[in-house]
Design a protein around this motif. Structure first.
Motif, PDB file in Angstrom:
ATOM      1  N   THR A  20       1.052  -1.340   0.101  1.00  0.00           N
ATOM      2  CA  THR A  20       0.008   0.121   0.002  1.00  0.00           C
ATOM      3  C   THR A  20       0.771   1.246   0.130  1.00  0.00           C
ATOM      4  OG1 THR A  20      -1.535  -0.984   1.035  1.00  0.00           O
ATOM      5  CG2 THR A  20      -1.793   1.336   1.332  1.00  0.00           C
ATOM      6  N   ILE A  21       1.865   1.336   0.883  1.00  0.00           N
ATOM      7  CA  ILE A  21       2.673   2.524   0.809  1.00  0.00           C
ATOM      8  C   ILE A  21       3.688   2.694  -0.402  1.00  0.00           C
ATOM      9  CG2 ILE A  21       4.697   3.313   2.022  1.00  0.00           C
ATOM     10  CD1 ILE A  21       3.827   1.780   4.816  1.00  0.00           C
ATOM     11  N   LEU A  22       4.288   1.672  -0.743  1.00  0.00           N
ATOM     12  CA  LEU A  22       5.072   1.563  -2.156  1.00  0.00           C
ATOM     13  C   LEU A  22       3.944   1.998  -3.370  1.00  0.00           C
ATOM     14  CD1 LEU A  22       7.488  -1.353  -1.835  1.00  0.00           C
ATOM     15  CD2 LEU A  22       8.033   1.273  -1.785  1.00  0.00           C
ATOM     16  N   GLY A  23       3.076   1.359  -3.564  1.00  0.00           N
ATOM     17  CA  GLY A  23       2.241   1.570  -4.537  1.00  0.00           C
ATOM     18  C   GLY A  23       1.324   2.922  -4.524  1.00  0.00           C
ATOM     19  N   GLY A  24       0.984   3.223  -3.380  1.00  0.00           N
ATOM     20  CA  GLY A  24       0.352   4.718  -3.136  1.00  0.00           C
ATOM     21  C   GLY A  24       1.190   5.774  -3.685  1.00  0.00           C
ATOM     22  N   THR A  25       2.764   5.561  -3.234  1.00  0.00           N
ATOM     23  CA  THR A  25       3.866   6.585  -3.434  1.00  0.00           C
ATOM     24  C   THR A  25       3.987   6.711  -5.145  1.00  0.00           C
ATOM     25  OG1 THR A  25       4.680   6.157  -1.555  1.00  0.00           O
ATOM     26  CG2 THR A  25       6.054   7.298  -3.214  1.00  0.00           C
ATOM     27  N   VAL A  26       4.125   5.412  -5.627  1.00  0.00           N
ATOM     28  CA  VAL A  26       4.362   5.359  -7.187  1.00  0.00           C
ATOM     29  C   VAL A  26       3.359   5.747  -7.960  1.00  0.00           C
ATOM     30  CG1 VAL A  26       4.678   3.658  -9.055  1.00  0.00           C
ATOM     31  CG2 VAL A  26       6.066   3.530  -7.059  1.00  0.00           C
ATOM     32  N   ALA A  27       2.003   5.404  -7.328  1.00  0.00           N
ATOM     33  CA  ALA A  27       0.722   6.008  -7.986  1.00  0.00           C
ATOM     34  C   ALA A  27       0.925   7.504  -7.986  1.00  0.00           C
ATOM     35  CB  ALA A  27      -0.587   5.432  -7.125  1.00  0.00           C
ATOM     36  N   ILE A  88      14.352  -2.065   1.990  1.00  0.00           N
ATOM     37  CA  ILE A  88      14.308  -1.135   3.123  1.00  0.00           C
ATOM     38  C   ILE A  88      13.277  -1.625   4.183  1.00  0.00           C
ATOM     39  CG2 ILE A  88      14.355   0.912   4.308  1.00  0.00           C
ATOM     40  CD1 ILE A  88      15.693   1.633   1.704  1.00  0.00           C
ATOM     41  N   MET A  89      12.140  -1.892   3.576  1.00  0.00           N
ATOM     42  CA  MET A  89      10.725  -2.289   4.387  1.00  0.00           C
ATOM     43  C   MET A  89      10.803  -3.768   4.701  1.00  0.00           C
ATOM     44  SD  MET A  89       7.269  -0.636   2.372  1.00  0.00           S
ATOM     45  CE  MET A  89       7.165   1.157   2.409  1.00  0.00           C
ATOM     46  N   VAL A  90      11.431  -4.433   4.114  1.00  0.00           N
ATOM     47  CA  VAL A  90      11.547  -5.816   4.727  1.00  0.00           C
ATOM     48  C   VAL A  90      11.964  -5.919   6.448  1.00  0.00           C
ATOM     49  CG1 VAL A  90      12.712  -8.206   4.711  1.00  0.00           C
ATOM     50  CG2 VAL A  90      11.940  -7.045   2.548  1.00  0.00           C
ATOM     51  N   PHE A  97      10.579   5.313   5.862  1.00  0.00           N
ATOM     52  CA  PHE A  97       9.975   6.840   5.742  1.00  0.00           C
ATOM     53  C   PHE A  97      11.240   7.765   6.381  1.00  0.00           C
ATOM     54  CE2 PHE A  97       5.764   4.698   6.443  1.00  0.00           C
ATOM     55  CZ  PHE A  97       5.222   5.664   5.113  1.00  0.00           C
ATOM     56  N   LEU A  98      11.945   7.164   7.075  1.00  0.00           N
ATOM     57  CA  LEU A  98      13.149   8.062   7.487  1.00  0.00           C
ATOM     58  C   LEU A  98      14.364   7.997   6.747  1.00  0.00           C
ATOM     59  CD1 LEU A  98      13.440   6.610  11.408  1.00  0.00           C
ATOM     60  CD2 LEU A  98      12.852   8.833  10.685  1.00  0.00           C
ATOM     61  N   VAL A  99      14.792   6.899   5.917  1.00  0.00           N
ATOM     62  CA  VAL A  99      15.697   7.133   4.958  1.00  0.00           C
ATOM     63  C   VAL A  99      15.219   7.885   3.962  1.00  0.00           C
ATOM     64  CG1 VAL A  99      16.916   5.802   3.282  1.00  0.00           C
ATOM     65  CG2 VAL A  99      16.503   5.029   5.508  1.00  0.00           C
ATOM     66  N   SER A 100      13.693   7.944   3.365  1.00  0.00           N
ATOM     67  CA  SER A 100      13.201   8.689   2.370  1.00  0.00           C
ATOM     68  C   SER A 100      13.511  10.076   2.801  1.00  0.00           C
ATOM     69  CB  SER A 100      11.576   8.331   2.263  1.00  0.00           C
ATOM     70  OG  SER A 100      11.604   6.991   1.845  1.00  0.00           O
ATOM     71  N   ILE A 128      16.179   7.570  -4.778  1.00  0.00           N
ATOM     72  CA  ILE A 128      16.565   6.163  -4.956  1.00  0.00           C
ATOM     73  C   ILE A 128      18.136   6.012  -4.328  1.00  0.00           C
ATOM     74  CG2 ILE A 128      17.120   4.529  -6.792  1.00  0.00           C
ATOM     75  CD1 ILE A 128      14.686   6.002  -8.276  1.00  0.00           C
ATOM     76  N   PHE A 129      18.892   6.833  -4.816  1.00  0.00           N
ATOM     77  CA  PHE A 129      20.107   6.709  -4.494  1.00  0.00           C
ATOM     78  C   PHE A 129      20.586   6.644  -3.032  1.00  0.00           C
ATOM     79  CE2 PHE A 129      21.526   6.981  -8.836  1.00  0.00           C
ATOM     80  CZ  PHE A 129      22.756   6.409  -8.728  1.00  0.00           C
ATOM     81  N   SER A 130      19.596   7.399  -2.226  1.00  0.00           N
ATOM     82  CA  SER A 130      19.616   7.203  -0.744  1.00  0.00           C
ATOM     83  C   SER A 130      19.352   5.777  -0.255  1.00  0.00           C
ATOM     84  CB  SER A 130      18.808   8.309  -0.117  1.00  0.00           C
ATOM     85  OG  SER A 130      17.394   8.200  -0.185  1.00  0.00           O
ATOM     86  N   TYR A 131      18.180   5.117  -1.067  1.00  0.00           N
ATOM     87  CA  TYR A 131      17.896   3.727  -0.635  1.00  0.00           C
ATOM     88  C   TYR A 131      19.321   3.154  -1.070  1.00  0.00           C
ATOM     89  CZ  TYR A 131      13.272   5.126  -0.605  1.00  0.00           C
ATOM     90  OH  TYR A 131      12.012   5.728  -0.562  1.00  0.00           O
ATOM     91  N   LEU A 132      19.982   3.278  -2.078  1.00  0.00           N
ATOM     92  CA  LEU A 132      21.258   2.387  -2.452  1.00  0.00           C
ATOM     93  C   LEU A 132      22.400   2.761  -1.570  1.00  0.00           C
ATOM     94  CD1 LEU A 132      22.578   0.682  -4.822  1.00  0.00           C
ATOM     95  CD2 LEU A 132      23.020   2.605  -6.100  1.00  0.00           C
ATOM     96  N   GLY A 133      22.608   3.711  -1.032  1.00  0.00           N
ATOM     97  CA  GLY A 133      23.663   3.941  -0.139  1.00  0.00           C
ATOM     98  C   GLY A 133      23.385   3.434   1.203  1.00  0.00           C
TER      99      GLY A 133
END
Length: 202
Positions: A20-27, A88-90, A97-100, A128-133
């Motif tokens: 829901t969180i990921l899908g809502g954001t992408v939507a 990250i959510m796993v 949310f904090l990393v974002s 996305i690069f913050s997720y990668l880092g």
């Protein structure tokens, strides 16, 4: 049953929440881009991107990640956003949310301070690069085998993207190498902060 005997959320409920969180954001990314296609150029949502060193547009660092320059740009960001965000959510939805948030602020300020003054920067690449880092360095900070394993997988599939942090990208209304570089730095900072916070809690 939505929870186990200890009151913890069930796997199905957790996955549904993550989707829901990921899908809502992408939507929201896609809805904004579709809407933007019907606007005249003078009213384009891309005007809400980051204008380097323009104090009046400083808060645009929070809007820019949701905007994209056409569907090719959006598609290129959708898959890594979902995959890396979910990894990250796993471990923790709160971490996502904090990393974002840290990624948005650090990458946005990096672009605002060091970007081309004639550019308007938009796109989720900085986040996305913050997720990668975060995913690549989290294992180093917390020394857990799960984090190290995820870092190896992420490095194998997404390591090539690190070239995007080099100052070779130019163009107006396009995501910049500054966003990539400072987004990655934000992710590393988040990995350090969240690991330190957990150690203090214990």
């Amino acid at each position: 049953m939505l929870s186990n005997s200890k009151g913890q959320p069930s796997l199905a409920r957790t996955v549904k929440s993550q989707a829901t969180i990921l899908g809502g954001t992408v939507a929201s990314f896609w809805a904004l881009e579709i809407f933007d296609q019907f606007l005249p150029r003078s009213l384009s949502l891309d005007n809400w991107g980051i204008h380097p060193r323009d104090v009046h547009d400083l808060l645009n660092i929070f809007f820019a990640p949701f905007l994209h320059v056409g569907f090719a740009h959006l598609i290129a960001n959708t898959v890594p956003f979902v995959v890396l965000g979910w990894l990250i959510m796993v471990r923790s939805v709160r971490d996502f949310f904090l990393v974002s948030l840290i990624g948005i602020i650090v990458s946005g300020l990096g672009v605002w301070l060091f970007g081309d003054p004639n550019s308007v920067t938009v796109g989720a690449s900085g986040v996305i690069f913050s997720y990668l880092g975060f995913l690549l360095l989290r294992g180093y900070f917390d020394r857990s085998w799960q984090s190290i394993a995820i870092a190896l997988v992420v490095g194998f599939f997404f390591g090539g993207a690190l070239w995007g942090m080099l100052p070779v990208q130019t163009g107006i209304t396009m995501i910049s190498w500054q966003a990539h570089l400072f987004g990655f730095i934000g992710g590393v900072l988040a990995a350090w902060l969240l690991t330190s916070r957990r150690r203090t809690a214990y």
